[in-house]
Design a protein around this motif. Structure first.
Motif, PDB file in Angstrom:
ATOM      1  N   UNK A 207       0.832  -1.232   0.098  1.00 42.98           N
ATOM      2  CA  UNK A 207       0.211  -0.090   0.128  1.00 42.98           C
ATOM      3  C   UNK A 207       0.736   1.216  -0.148  1.00 42.98           C
ATOM      4  N   UNK A 208       0.775   2.014  -0.926  1.00 42.41           N
ATOM      5  CA  UNK A 208       1.695   3.125  -1.451  1.00 42.41           C
ATOM      6  C   UNK A 208       1.003   4.317  -1.222  1.00 42.41           C
ATOM      7  N   UNK A 209       1.292   5.053  -0.140  1.00 42.60           N
ATOM      8  CA  UNK A 209       0.458   6.440  -0.081  1.00 42.60           C
ATOM      9  C   UNK A 209       1.081   7.721  -0.907  1.00 42.60           C
ATOM     10  N   UNK A 210       0.005   8.277  -1.299  1.00 44.08           N
ATOM     11  CA  UNK A 210       0.274   9.202  -2.479  1.00 44.08           C
ATOM     12  C   UNK A 210      -0.097  10.447  -1.828  1.00 44.08           C
ATOM     13  N   UNK A 211      -1.336  10.525  -1.211  1.00 47.19           N
ATOM     14  CA  UNK A 211      -2.151  11.708  -0.492  1.00 47.19           C
ATOM     15  C   UNK A 211      -2.859  11.163   0.527  1.00 47.19           C
ATOM     16  N   UNK A 212      -2.750  12.014   1.706  1.00 45.95           N
ATOM     17  CA  UNK A 212      -3.587  11.825   2.763  1.00 45.95           C
ATOM     18  C   UNK A 212      -3.781  12.972   3.683  1.00 45.95           C
TER      19      UNK A 212
END
Length: 374
Positions: A207-212
């Motif tokens: 799971x690769x976070x690009x925006x949060x």
């Protein structure tokens, strides 16, 4: 320290392993014969056998044994004669896959799993050290990754082979009303295994976070090895039922209908617990006698409490540029609810096979001079 010795008589020689205290274990002739390594038996390039050991006679015996310098020269009743290096024979005695052992953890003793992606991307020694942490703990968080969708598959490919499913080679985890899986809604997700309805279950999830930009949506993880050990100590009968009785897992939408039957607790050939097939939103209770069903449900309920409880579960916000990689069979994951009106929460996910990081670790740990076909 252990060593190999020749014992027995000249007509009936035996090869024995001798430990420091002088105790010995016999190495059967059939076991030795299968490990012949000369050019007539093994291909020099691939390391694969040219002979079929399954066709050897079960009562194979040694007809001659002697030392030639520091190697064993052995003759067998099938007519084969060859020279054997003691070192690989000694190394082969223990059934070991050459990878670090799993180290179960609790919420209060989580190992150091945060690793800089730029620091390990091109450095074999650093990558091997990171893989050692991953294989021991079951998960890893990479920091400093590129915040672009294409980077997810590039990074995943460094660790293993990407596994495509009906969700695609990669998938975007974001709030999408009316989507075909609750993962794509803002609802909370309890501890679970991804895709327990597949054969085989995807081994490792990324799971690769690009925006949060949300205050919710915390990632949750728990180590099923610790949970199962606690359950087994408290309720051995219930644990055994969860490990033996299959339940049905099912996922369906307009284009797919996946169904499989398997126990909740996964064990290996030596009955050691290796992970879970766990998803309360996708499984169905088997039909059992009332008394058995109560025992089963009691164990299932206790397992759920352990996986979601503060003793085992950790919670954290995955930040933009961070990538979470975890063993999908061992580590159960979930998330807290979030409000999509606060801002975007966008993760790119994919799966790789479970054996990829293990293979890479063995290759890197061996070092350039030791890598060869086997």
């Amino acid at each position: 320290m252990v060593s190999l010795d020749i014992a027995g008589s000249s007509k009936k020689p035996r090869i024995v392993v001798r430990n420091r205290s002088g105790d010995t274990i016999d190495l059967p002739a059939l076991w030795l014969r299968e490990r012949a390594q000369d050019a007539s038996q093994v291909d020099a390039v691939t390391g694969q056998r040219l002979m079929d050991p399954h066709m050897l006679p079960p009562d194979l015996s040694l007809s001659e044994a002697r030392w030639v310098d520091d190697r064993l020269q052995l003759s067998f009743s099938d007519g084969y004669r060859g020279t054997f290096d003691p070192a690989p024979l000694l190394a082969d005695i223990v059934m070991d896959d050459g990878c670090p052992e799993a180290a179960p953890w609790h919420a209060g003793d989580v190992p150091q799993v945060r690793v800089s992606w730029p620091a390990i991307a091109e450095d074999d020694a650093a990558m091997a050290a990171a893989l050692e942490r991953f294989l021991a703990s079951g998960f890893l968080i990479l920091t400093g990754t590129p915040r672009k969708p294409d980077a997810t598959l590039e990074i995943a490919g460094r660790f293993g082979t990407v596994r495509e499913t009906n969700f695609g080679r990669r998938f975007e985890v974001a709030s999408r009303p009316g989507s075909n899986d609750l993962a794509y809604r803002p609802d909370a997700l309890g501890p679970h295994t991804d895709n327990p309805y597949r054969v085989p279950v995807p081994g490792i999830q990324i799971l690769h976070c690009l925006e949060n930009a949300t205050s919710g949506g915390l990632s949750t993880l728990a180590d099923s090895l610790s949970a199962a050990a606690m359950l087994r100590a408290e309720d051995p009968e219930g644990f055994a039922m969860l490990a033996e009785i299959p339940v049905r897992f099912r996922f369906r939408d307009e284009e797919a209908d996946h169904v499989t039957l398997r126990p909740v607790i996964e064990t290996d050939g030596e009955e050691r617990m290796t992970g879970l097939h766990y998803s309360p939103r996708l499984d169905s209770l088997p039909l059992l006698e009332e008394a058995d069903l109560q025992i089963y449900q009691g164990a299932r309920k206790r397992l759920a409490e352990l996986l979601a409880g503060p003793e085992l579960q950790i919670r954290f916000a995955l930040q933009p540029g961070e990538l979470l990689m975890f063993d999908n069979n061992r580590i159960v994951h979930g998330r807290t609810a979030f409000d999509p009106e606060e801002g975007p929460r966008r993760l790119i996910g994919c799966y790789i096979d479970r054996d990829g990081p293990r293979s890479l670790y063995r290759v890197l740990a061996a070092g350039p001079g030791q890598r060869k076909a086997a």
